[in-house]
Design a protein around this motif. Sequence first.
Motif, PDB file in Angstrom:
ATOM      1  N   ASP A  30       0.837  -1.202   0.000  1.00  0.00           N
ATOM      2  CA  ASP A  30       0.000   0.000   0.000  1.00  0.00           C
ATOM      3  C   ASP A  30       0.871   1.251   0.000  1.00  0.00           C
ATOM      4  O   ASP A  30       0.730   2.116  -0.874  1.00  0.00           O
ATOM      5  CB  ASP A  30      -0.962   0.003   1.192  1.00  0.00           C
ATOM      6  N   ASP A  87       0.665   6.902   3.436  1.00  0.00           N
ATOM      7  CA  ASP A  87       0.155   5.783   4.250  1.00  0.00           C
ATOM      8  C   ASP A  87       0.625   5.901   5.708  1.00  0.00           C
ATOM      9  O   ASP A  87       0.642   4.916   6.438  1.00  0.00           O
ATOM     10  CB  ASP A  87       0.591   4.441   3.632  1.00  0.00           C
ATOM     11  N   HIS A 112      -4.651   6.958   5.814  1.00  0.00           N
ATOM     12  CA  HIS A 112      -5.980   6.454   6.161  1.00  0.00           C
ATOM     13  C   HIS A 112      -5.996   5.817   7.545  1.00  0.00           C
ATOM     14  O   HIS A 112      -6.943   5.118   7.906  1.00  0.00           O
ATOM     15  CB  HIS A 112      -6.479   5.462   5.089  1.00  0.00           C
ATOM     16  N   HIS A 113      -4.940   6.062   8.331  1.00  0.00           N
ATOM     17  CA  HIS A 113      -4.890   5.524   9.695  1.00  0.00           C
ATOM     18  C   HIS A 113      -5.480   6.519  10.702  1.00  0.00           C
ATOM     19  O   HIS A 113      -5.505   7.716  10.447  1.00  0.00           O
ATOM     20  CB  HIS A 113      -3.448   5.232  10.094  1.00  0.00           C
ATOM     21  N   ALA A 133      -4.333   3.652   1.347  1.00  0.00           N
ATOM     22  CA  ALA A 133      -3.769   4.857   0.739  1.00  0.00           C
ATOM     23  C   ALA A 133      -3.996   4.775  -0.770  1.00  0.00           C
ATOM     24  O   ALA A 133      -4.222   5.785  -1.428  1.00  0.00           O
ATOM     25  CB  ALA A 133      -2.281   4.960   1.064  1.00  0.00           C
ATOM     26  N   ASP A 163      -4.221  -4.035   1.300  1.00  0.00           N
ATOM     27  CA  ASP A 163      -4.824  -3.530   2.534  1.00  0.00           C
ATOM     28  C   ASP A 163      -6.237  -4.063   2.784  1.00  0.00           C
ATOM     29  O   ASP A 163      -6.751  -3.947   3.890  1.00  0.00           O
ATOM     30  CB  ASP A 163      -4.854  -1.996   2.537  1.00  0.00           C
TER      31      ASP A 163
HETATM   32 MN   LIG Z   1      -2.371   1.328   4.195  1.00  0.00          MN
END
Ligand SMILES: [Mn+2]
Length: 324
Positions: A30, A87, A112-113, A133, A163
């Motif tokens: 990712d 990411d 995206h965390h 991501a 992912d």
């Molecule tokens: Mn990721």
Amino acid sequence: MKNEPLEALAAKIHAAGRVALLCHVSPDCDTLGSSLALAEAIRMAGKQAVVFSADKLTDKQMILCGAQEVVQYNPHDPGYDLGVLVDCSHPGRVGDSAQVLDKCEEVTYLDHHVPEESGEVMSGWRDVKASSAGEMMCALIHHMGVGFTSSIAANLYMAISTDTGHFSYSNTTAQTHRAAAELLEAGADSARLTEWLYRRTTVGYTRLLAQVLSTLELLHHNKVALLSCAYSWLEACGAQEGETEGMIDYARDIQGVEIAAILKEGPDGVVRVSLRSKRRVDVQKIAASYGGGGHVRAAGCTLKMPLDQAKEEMKHALCQALEM
Ligand SMILES: [Mn+2]
């Protein structure tokens, strides 16, 4: 619908001539695939882009288009107008590549965390609902007005596939499939990429898998499953670092298991822990209590202690999380 953080990120890239893209440590497809896709899009727009990874890529990751162009930080490197964390969103997540950031006029991220508890250290584009991501990168590259080449499509397809457990985890949405459909239309060869990513193993990997599975421990009425991997096993089995990726699924997939963990000993005696949960437990919270992070259903942290001690620590923490 207007997406301001996306537009702000696109504007920063548009204004820059030289862009550094930084992958997180223990890079996966990712962070790598998304970075390589964006690097290609930036070059198509007539600018320069370099992808940095503090850790080496695995043999499997060499299928990513442009994988051989990924570099480590070099003190002679000239500066950049913009640095983008891909990411991840904290300089602490990029390892030695963090030194590149000192040479960037401006730094931002695409992630995206869930943000780290220490708070945001810079502004960027975060979408915790995005599967990957890679999915966010599809939208960003669209916005840049660059068409998807077959190599951008292949890289983003592998990013999203990785992912989402090949479109099987709960983070997979209609939007994820729409993005994937577009990538297929742009030339991503799903059958070939899927075979390479999931259906092609090495003898070393298989020997290591057997060894790791033999460590399986079930606790708390079989609701907690624990696996571990000693560093010396990699060489003994002829496996590579990074090949333990995905082994946690064997623990997670067991019926009745709610939390799964795999503890991997590093060459430096540090233990990296990956956590998964199925329905109830927020493993991001457990990881955060040890200085790590991630998502509700998938997270990780690092413990600076011997493997056996780390195992005891985790057993305690996971059983406790189930009782809450
Ligand atoms: Mn990721």
